[in-house]
Design an enzyme around this catalytic site. Sequence first.
Site, PDB file in Angstrom:
ATOM      1  N   ASP A 117       0.860  -1.186   0.000  1.00 52.27           N
ATOM      2  CA  ASP A 117       0.000   0.000   0.000  1.00 52.27           C
ATOM      3  C   ASP A 117       0.896   1.235   0.000  1.00 52.27           C
ATOM      4  O   ASP A 117       1.207   1.794   1.059  1.00 52.27           O
ATOM      5  CB  ASP A 117      -0.880   0.034   1.255  1.00 52.27           C
ATOM      6  CG  ASP A 117      -1.907  -1.082   1.278  1.00 52.27           C
ATOM      7  OD1 ASP A 117      -2.811  -1.072   0.445  1.00 52.27           O
ATOM      8  OD2 ASP A 117      -1.798  -1.970   2.158  1.00 52.27           O
ATOM      9  N   ARG A 125       4.247   2.987   3.002  1.00 49.78           N
ATOM     10  CA  ARG A 125       4.810   1.807   3.678  1.00 49.78           C
ATOM     11  C   ARG A 125       6.335   1.744   3.618  1.00 49.78           C
ATOM     12  O   ARG A 125       6.965   1.229   4.529  1.00 49.78           O
ATOM     13  CB  ARG A 125       4.243   0.526   3.067  1.00 49.78           C
ATOM     14  CG  ARG A 125       2.728   0.431   3.086  1.00 49.78           C
ATOM     15  CD  ARG A 125       2.140   0.500   4.465  1.00 49.78           C
ATOM     16  NE  ARG A 125       0.733   0.153   4.454  1.00 49.78           N
ATOM     17  CZ  ARG A 125      -0.136   0.524   5.369  1.00 49.78           C
ATOM     18  NH1 ARG A 125       0.261   1.272   6.394  1.00 49.78           N
ATOM     19  NH2 ARG A 125      -1.405   0.159   5.301  1.00 49.78           N
ATOM     20  N   ARG A 185      -6.579  10.836   2.103  1.00 50.90           N
ATOM     21  CA  ARG A 185      -6.218   9.782   1.151  1.00 50.90           C
ATOM     22  C   ARG A 185      -7.035   9.909  -0.136  1.00 50.90           C
ATOM     23  O   ARG A 185      -6.686   9.314  -1.146  1.00 50.90           O
ATOM     24  CB  ARG A 185      -6.457   8.407   1.781  1.00 50.90           C
ATOM     25  CG  ARG A 185      -5.599   8.123   2.992  1.00 50.90           C
ATOM     26  CD  ARG A 185      -6.078   6.878   3.735  1.00 50.90           C
ATOM     27  NE  ARG A 185      -5.929   5.677   2.933  1.00 50.90           N
ATOM     28  CZ  ARG A 185      -6.502   4.510   3.238  1.00 50.90           C
ATOM     29  NH1 ARG A 185      -7.295   4.416   4.314  1.00 50.90           N
ATOM     30  NH2 ARG A 185      -6.310   3.449   2.469  1.00 50.90           N
ATOM     31  N   LYS A 215      -9.387   1.515  -5.053  1.00 52.33           N
ATOM     32  CA  LYS A 215     -10.028   1.125  -3.795  1.00 52.33           C
ATOM     33  C   LYS A 215     -10.788   2.327  -3.221  1.00 52.33           C
ATOM     34  O   LYS A 215     -10.441   3.479  -3.515  1.00 52.33           O
ATOM     35  CB  LYS A 215      -9.001   0.563  -2.804  1.00 52.33           C
ATOM     36  CG  LYS A 215      -7.843   1.488  -2.450  1.00 52.33           C
ATOM     37  CD  LYS A 215      -6.789   0.731  -1.644  1.00 52.33           C
ATOM     38  CE  LYS A 215      -5.717   1.672  -1.131  1.00 52.33           C
ATOM     39  NZ  LYS A 215      -4.625   0.988  -0.456  1.00 52.33           N
ATOM     40  N   HIS A 216     -11.878   2.067  -2.453  1.00 44.70           N
ATOM     41  CA  HIS A 216     -12.385   0.791  -1.931  1.00 44.70           C
ATOM     42  C   HIS A 216     -13.822   0.655  -2.429  1.00 44.70           C
ATOM     43  O   HIS A 216     -14.696   1.371  -1.961  1.00 44.70           O
ATOM     44  CB  HIS A 216     -12.359   0.777  -0.411  1.00 44.70           C
ATOM     45  CG  HIS A 216     -11.030   1.130   0.186  1.00 44.70           C
ATOM     46  ND1 HIS A 216     -10.588   2.430   0.299  1.00 44.70           N
ATOM     47  CD2 HIS A 216     -10.041   0.346   0.695  1.00 44.70           C
ATOM     48  CE1 HIS A 216      -9.383   2.437   0.872  1.00 44.70           C
ATOM     49  NE2 HIS A 216      -9.031   1.191   1.118  1.00 44.70           N
ATOM     50  N   HIS A 228     -11.501  -0.931   9.756  1.00 43.81           N
ATOM     51  CA  HIS A 228     -10.457  -1.649  10.494  1.00 43.81           C
ATOM     52  C   HIS A 228     -10.943  -2.011  11.898  1.00 43.81           C
ATOM     53  O   HIS A 228     -10.499  -2.998  12.485  1.00 43.81           O
ATOM     54  CB  HIS A 228      -9.191  -0.798  10.619  1.00 43.81           C
ATOM     55  CG  HIS A 228      -8.456  -0.608   9.328  1.00 43.81           C
ATOM     56  ND1 HIS A 228      -8.775   0.381   8.436  1.00 43.81           N
ATOM     57  CD2 HIS A 228      -7.424  -1.288   8.784  1.00 43.81           C
ATOM     58  CE1 HIS A 228      -7.961   0.311   7.386  1.00 43.81           C
ATOM     59  NE2 HIS A 228      -7.131  -0.693   7.574  1.00 43.81           N
ATOM     60  N   ASP A 311     -10.513  -6.250   0.525  1.00 40.54           N
ATOM     61  CA  ASP A 311      -9.674  -5.582   1.515  1.00 40.54           C
ATOM     62  C   ASP A 311      -9.284  -6.647   2.536  1.00 40.54           C
ATOM     63  O   ASP A 311      -9.787  -7.774   2.509  1.00 40.54           O
ATOM     64  CB  ASP A 311     -10.433  -4.423   2.166  1.00 40.54           C
ATOM     65  CG  ASP A 311      -9.505  -3.346   2.726  1.00 40.54           C
ATOM     66  OD1 ASP A 311      -8.290  -3.604   2.867  1.00 40.54           O
ATOM     67  OD2 ASP A 311      -9.988  -2.243   3.028  1.00 40.54           O
TER      68      ASP A 311
END
Length: 561
Positions: A117, A125, A185, A215-216, A228, A311
């Site tokens: 990601d 990342r 984002r 995404k998403h 999450h 996901d």
Amino acid sequence: MRRFASLLLTYVMVAEAFCSSVVSIKAKEPVESIISGMTTEQKIAQMIIPSLRTWNNKDTTVLNSEQAAALKKYDFAGVILFSQNTKNVTKTTELINSIQDAHSNGGFKDSMFVAVDQEGGRVTRLQTGTHMPGNMAVAATGDVTNAYKAATVIGKELAVQGFNLDFAPVVDVNSNPANPVIGVRSFSDKPEIVTQYGLNYVNGLHDQKVMTCLKHFPGHGDTDVDSHTGLPKIDKTYDELLKSELIPFSSLAAATDFIMTAHIQFPQIEKETCISKASGQKIYLPATLSKMFLTDILRKKLGYQGLIITDSMEMDAISTNFDKLDASARAINAGADILLMPVRLTSTKDIADLDAYIKGLGDMVRSGAISENRINESVTRILRTKEKYGLLDKVQKASPKNAASIVGSKELKAVEWEIAQKAATATKNDGVFPIGKDKKVVIFYPKKEELNSIKAGVKKAGINKVDYIFDGEGVSSSADSSIQNADVVICISSCATGGELKNTATVDTLIEKAKNNGKKTLVLSTNLPYDLQKFNNADALVACYGPGVNITAAIYKIFLG
């Protein structure tokens, strides 16, 4: 409020232009022949991407023998790496090479997707290299070519280390300011802008031979719950989604290689319910597990032909409410081609659980609980994609030395800095900035992790007369004297969630104290820009839409223009 929010852009898409840069290499062995020689368990493994962040709670930067044995045993579609795996360019490149080697040692006919990601901004990342400003910052520049430039830099740094799949771009329309997980984002709260910038982003990655993933689906921008940690619900009709959330996905369907699902309930569209294993209460099937969304809408109505990936199946929205095998079977039958992180390779127990998990899914195929036709459809689609990108031929190993020379290079850093400066935008400036080098300035900051970025901007601007006051626990006793001794008071506001947007008392107090002392005030928003609406009594308002280089560039611009 944001400069880019007022742009009205069209989104006429030409499918041929989307895919012009995709590599196409004929496989040595036809896909049908490969599939005919695969066992049920091999097909199931081909529909899984596991993670290997750690081993016994220690970060994995070198593949160990147990992990290598699992990659040799199972023909996984690929793996996903995280920040725990990517601390050093050379080691990351060597890790990816060893992952491909372990898989190759299993005698499989394909090579692996190596995914990450790497969105830029908040979701970055790789621990080394450039940290591109992020989607909302890129769109704030008002120039769609900056999305292409940012993605080109990201793609170049990924490809040279051996990555071939980026779970990006985010094309959620951030229509809910209180959204706790998307926010900066997203490119915009307007679907046309998201589409335009998303297209340029996709093309930038493709030109570096890196696969893309929108995404998403069908859209996470109007939630007030993070999937999450919970199971969000969006109470919209299909027609309402068509007018906003679905526009980027439908417009870019021919451009992308993957689309990632969202763990969100849409009770006006998917009316099937089940019982949550955690609460015992009735819940609606989230989009990830819904045939209505994945097959009827995404495949049939929107005409999407690429890969559908879930996901992470570890996220609480799924793992808290569903049994692992049940959730996996539902996702596959709904139309998902790849299950992201239903399993980990992080301990001996995990690998034992992996064996049981794959056997369990195999038994469900043999019993008819999972459609064998669906398995074959997905594996065919996966291998066709690998064929297109040359992953059915022997993959050339990435060069650690070459990676070290390119990742974070001066050339790529210059692009990062250029975009970050253009992204910093003012919504108000009553003669406050550029401040220049002569005035005495105090900067109040609420998050200690942002201080280095603030100081970097001050240093780059060559400024010496600056005091830094931490106000993360409220207005300190030193605030009054610091304000009295300053010419300009800069208050940092850093709101990442809707809840934080409600709590602006500290900045309000600082502005009031500065006003009472006849000082000029500037508020710099370092995350969600919606907080600036609350500070109209300040003399200047600036947004930079994210951490790191965004803050450094904004501070530099505030001082020198």
